[in-house]
Design a protein around this motif. Structure first.
Motif, short mmCIF file in Angstrom:
data_model
loop_
_atom_site.label_atom_id
_atom_site.label_comp_id
_atom_site.label_asym_id
_atom_site.label_seq_id
_atom_site.Cartn_x
_atom_site.Cartn_y
_atom_site.Cartn_z
N LEU B 113 0.88 -0.99 -0.24
CA LEU B 113 0.10 -0.05 -0.04
C LEU B 113 0.83 1.24 0.06
O LEU B 113 0.38 2.26 -0.53
CB LEU B 113 -0.93 0.05 1.17
N SER B 114 2.11 1.18 0.55
CA SER B 114 2.90 2.35 0.59
C SER B 114 3.42 3.00 -0.83
O SER B 114 3.66 4.06 -0.90
CB SER B 114 4.24 2.15 1.40
N GLY B 115 3.22 1.94 -1.56
CA GLY B 115 3.24 2.52 -3.12
C GLY B 115 2.33 3.54 -3.52
O GLY B 115 2.38 4.20 -4.50
N ALA B 116 0.98 3.46 -2.86
CA ALA B 116 -0.05 4.40 -3.25
C ALA B 116 0.22 5.80 -2.51
O ALA B 116 -0.67 6.54 -2.61
CB ALA B 116 -1.16 3.84 -3.06
N LEU B 117 1.42 5.89 -1.72
CA LEU B 117 1.55 7.25 -0.90
C LEU B 117 1.42 8.49 -1.73
O LEU B 117 0.78 9.54 -1.41
CB LEU B 117 2.70 7.22 0.01
N GLY B 118 1.96 8.42 -3.03
CA GLY B 118 2.01 9.56 -3.58
C GLY B 118 0.57 10.15 -4.34
O GLY B 118 0.54 11.52 -4.46
N ARG B 119 -0.17 9.13 -4.21
CA ARG B 119 -1.52 9.84 -4.83
C ARG B 119 -2.67 9.77 -3.86
O ARG B 119 -3.81 10.39 -3.84
CB ARG B 119 -1.97 8.89 -6.00
N GLY B 120 -2.36 9.33 -2.71
CA GLY B 120 -3.40 9.13 -1.57
C GLY B 120 -3.77 10.59 -1.03
O GLY B 120 -2.96 11.60 -1.09
N HIS B 121 -4.43 10.21 0.40
CA HIS B 121 -4.94 11.39 1.06
C HIS B 121 -3.51 11.66 2.11
O HIS B 121 -3.38 10.59 2.93
CB HIS B 121 -6.16 11.42 1.68
N MET B 122 -2.98 12.71 2.23
CA MET B 122 -2.01 12.99 3.06
C MET B 122 -2.03 12.72 4.50
O MET B 122 -1.43 11.99 5.06
CB MET B 122 -1.39 14.59 2.77
N LEU B 126 -1.04 9.29 7.15
CA LEU B 126 -0.08 9.06 8.06
C LEU B 126 -0.70 8.13 9.40
O LEU B 126 0.07 7.91 10.18
CB LEU B 126 0.08 10.66 8.73
N PHE B 127 -1.92 7.91 9.33
CA PHE B 127 -2.63 6.97 10.03
C PHE B 127 -2.61 5.73 9.29
O PHE B 127 -3.48 4.71 9.81
CB PHE B 127 -3.78 7.36 10.73
N LEU B 128 -1.86 5.45 8.52
CA LEU B 128 -1.74 3.98 7.76
C LEU B 128 -3.11 3.65 7.31
O LEU B 128 -3.55 2.46 7.16
CB LEU B 128 -1.24 2.78 8.55
N SER B 129 -3.87 4.49 6.85
CA SER B 129 -5.25 4.34 6.32
C SER B 129 -5.55 4.41 5.01
O SER B 129 -4.99 5.51 4.39
CB SER B 129 -6.19 5.15 7.16
N PHE B 130 -6.04 3.40 4.25
CA PHE B 130 -6.07 3.43 2.84
C PHE B 130 -7.58 3.34 2.33
O PHE B 130 -8.49 2.58 3.05
CB PHE B 130 -5.23 2.65 1.91
N THR B 131 -8.01 3.77 1.15
CA THR B 131 -9.31 3.38 0.86
C THR B 131 -9.52 2.00 0.33
O THR B 131 -8.61 1.16 0.01
CB THR B 131 -9.72 4.36 -0.73
N PRO B 132 -10.80 1.56 0.42
CA PRO B 132 -10.91 0.06 -0.16
C PRO B 132 -10.43 -0.41 -1.43
O PRO B 132 -9.93 -1.25 -1.51
CB PRO B 132 -12.35 -0.14 0.25
N ASP B 133 -10.62 0.76 -2.20
CA ASP B 133 -10.04 0.62 -3.70
C ASP B 133 -8.71 0.26 -3.67
O ASP B 133 -8.27 -0.75 -4.18
CB ASP B 133 -10.60 1.78 -4.50
N GLU B 134 -7.96 1.04 -3.00
CA GLU B 134 -6.68 0.91 -2.78
C GLU B 134 -6.24 -0.40 -2.31
O GLU B 134 -5.32 -1.03 -2.86
CB GLU B 134 -5.81 1.90 -2.09
N VAL B 135 -6.76 -0.81 -1.32
CA VAL B 135 -6.60 -2.23 -0.66
C VAL B 135 -6.83 -3.24 -1.58
O VAL B 135 -6.05 -4.33 -1.69
CB VAL B 135 -7.23 -2.24 0.70
#
Lengths: 361, 270
Positions: B113-122, B126-135
């Motif tokens: 998931l850290s590969g998506a850091l560049g486009r995710g919500h800043m 920082l709380f290691l939280s990602f959208t279901p789509d990204e997961v």
């Protein structure tokens, strides 16, 4: 000089010469002054009270100016004729040993004898100044025995109060540590050399933060306690604040050192994904430093429990607060109880913190 | 099997112009290197350790700032970008490292998931939280390298080859157009090298991603490269197709004392 890369820069050469003579002057002057102090002490001169002069009085009458001047002359001469009489200690320190003296044992160089004499003089001077007295140490044990007997026969009178204040001590230490964590955490990133290289502003911040932390650490928690007691009044809160300041400085140092020893690979990998610097810190740095941070934090709590006893002596709350008057009154039985309570707590804290740290790392 | 995919009009993906790097220690790691990489190529950078391969790859995505020269990614000069524009460009370039560089204490899935850091919500990231789509996408990336069943394990529990495959899916997570691979199999057991290299090859063949990969094992180079450039002491000394890499060229790159890595197959090949 025989070294191939001899300095051609005359300014640099002059600075080196000055350093050499200065260092030699300081060493020789110290030796001469220690010699004079011993001379006066063993000569049987009597002071103003008619008794043998104590060290403090001798220190007042030493010929500081004259002997420094003499030392300067000797140092200059030594460095002028060093080829004939052997290299001076200052020269060896500043410019390195000359090759012809490198493999000689110390007895074969003037510098070696000088330093041997210096160590010997330091020892005897120390003996005089600190008033070492073996005779009293070996014969006057009687009074101290009262205290030890009291410690061995603890009285139950202060047990209740002691236990209550012990709880206060543990929580005092806990609060000081807890308040220190977020600040030390934040500061440690600014005090880590590997994270503060990228710009002049960061490097400047690093230097300023390090300097402040060094200063804060140099001041004993006891002194901080006195400052905070006059600020917020006598009581455990002053103790919390004193230990809080001391903990911030010490934790920030330990934290930043563990940041400096991280593997930078994950930082590169996270940066390569297009992450921002804050994300690089969160993913590339934070996961690596959590175990050492936890370990240092628990260790610090342990130290704070021990320190809060002493803080209590001057009015910073905790068990030390009731220990002090009993020491003054000579209630050795009660002192014994309190000391035992402290010892058990410290021992337990030590044990628990060691076990937890073992698990984390 | 022809190594170069038959692309209609191969566009340039990376153009490197007169690139040079001098480190603060005074070491000249790269000197006047110019390379153009077309879209869909599998370019292998060959050279001894210390020849500047790593520095070259890191200059392409600006993990290292070059001292002189320019690098263009799809026509945009990355060496002129800063801040968010640079980060946006880095998102298009996945990178794989010799030491995998996973976050060891995070789970395999979190690493991907850290590969998506560049486009995710800043703030959210920082709380290691990602959208279901990204997961869901991260899980499909893991599936591709055959490690979906290990998703919730800690990354350092995996073997070296597995960790490198996690690193590949982290790069995949970026949805990159270019893959930089810095000695991706050098710290792996020789038996596992192909398993990792084949995944990188698949990205090149099936997804059309441009790959720039540094390698030193001659057998791997011949097997996977569509084109080769060789560095020696920071300079470009050879450029050509894998079939033209013969023993004398090999010695030129690696020095007179070098032996071709495994057997003598170098001379026998046409």
């Amino acid at each position: 000089m025989s070294t191939p890369a001899a300095d051609v820069n005359p300014v640099h050469k002059a600075v080196l010469r000055l350093q050499t003579v200065l260092l030699d002057t300081i060493l020789i002057a110290s030796l001469l002054l220690m010699g004079e102090l011993q001379w006066v002490a063993f000569s049987g001169r009597r002071g103003s009270t008619g008794l043998l002069m104590p060290a403090e009085e001798i220190l007042k009458i030493l010929d500081y100016g004259v002997l420094t001047l003499v030392a300067f002359v000797i140092a200059t001469a030594w460095n002028l004729f060093y080829r004939d009489i052997g290299c001076s200690p200052g020269r060896a320190w500043v410019r390195g040993e000359p090759p012809w003296e490198r493999d000689l044992p110390w007895q074969h160089t003037l510098r070696g004898w000088f330093l041997a004499l210096f160590v010997e003089f330091s020892f005897f001077t120390g003996w005089i100044i600190t008033e070492v007295n073996l005779a009293t140490f070996l014969t006057k044990f009687g009074k101290a025995w009262d205290i030890i007997r009291g410690l061995l026969h603890p009285s139950g009178a202060v047990l209740d109060q002691g236990l209550i204040l012990l709880v206060q001590t543990v929580f005092l230490a806990f609060m000081a540590t807890a308040f220190a964590i977020p600040i030390a955490f934040f500061v440690s990133f600014l005090a880590a050399r590997n994270l503060t290289r990228q710009s002049l502003t960061f490097r400047l911040t690093y230097t300023v933060v390090r300097t402040i932390m060094n200063f804060v650490r140099a001041v004993e928690p006891l002194v901080w306690a006195l400052i905070f007691i006059s600020w917020v009044g006598i009581g455990p809160f002053a103790g919390v604040l004193a230990l809080w300041i001391a903990s911030i400085a010490s934790l920030a140092k330990l934290y930043s050192e563990s940041i400096e020893s991280i593997d930078t690979g994950p930082m590169d990998a996270i940066a390569a994904t297009g992450a921002s610097y804050l994300q690089v810190l969160r993913y590339g740095v934070v996961p690596q430093i959590i175990p050492p941070f936890l370990s240092f934090t628990i260790y610090r709590w342990d130290i704070n429990v021990r320190m809060s006893t002493i803080i209590g002596f001057v009015g910073g709350g905790g068990i030390g607060y009731i220990l002090k008057p009993r020491v003054d009154l000579g209630e050795w039985g009660e002192v014994g109880t309190l000391v035992l309570l402290i010892a058990i707590t410290v021992w337990l804290m030590d044990l628990i913190s060691a076990k937890i740290r073992e698990r984390i790392v | 099997m022809s190594a170069t995919a038959p692309l209609p009009a191969p566009q340039e993906a990376v153009r490197i112009e007169h690139l040079g790097k001098t480190f603060p220690s005074g070491v000249r790691a790269l000197d006047d290197v110019s390379i153009t990489v077309r879209e869909g190529e599998f370019l292998v950078v060959l050279g001894l350790s210390g020849s500047g391969k790593s520095t070259l790859l890191r200059c392409i995505n600006r993990l290292i700032d070059p001292s002189d020269g320019r690098v263009f990614i799809f026509g945009t000069e990355i060496t002129a970008l800063t801040g968010s524009a640079l980060r946006a460009m880095r998102r298009r370039i996945g990178m794989i490292f010799q030491q995998f560089n996973l976050v060891k204490r995070h789970s395999v899935l979190d690493n991907v998931l850290s590969g998506a850091l560049g486009r995710g919500h800043m703030v959210r990231s920082l709380f290691l939280s990602f959208t279901p789509d990204e997961v869901a996408f991260a899980r499909s990336c893991l599936q591709r390298v055959g490690l979906l069943d290990r998703a919730s394990e800690r990354a350092d529990r995996l073997s070296g080859g597995q960790q490198q495959r996690v690193a590949i899916s982290r790069a995949l997570m970026q949805r990159p157009e270019i893959i930089l691979a810095d000695e991706p199999v050098a710290s792996l057991d020789p038996a596992l090298r192909h398993s990792v290299m084949r995944h990188i090859e698949a990205l090149n063949r099936e997804e059309g991603m441009t790959v720039i990969c540094s390698l030193h094992d001659i057998d791997l180079v011949r097997r996977y490269a569509s084109r080769i450039v060789a560095l020696k002491a920071g300079r470009l000394v050879w450029e050509g197709q894998p079939e033209h890499l013969d023993a004398s060229t090999f010695r030129e790159i690696y020095g007179e004392d070098a032996e071709p890595a495994s057997n003598s197959s170098v001379e026998e090949e046409p």
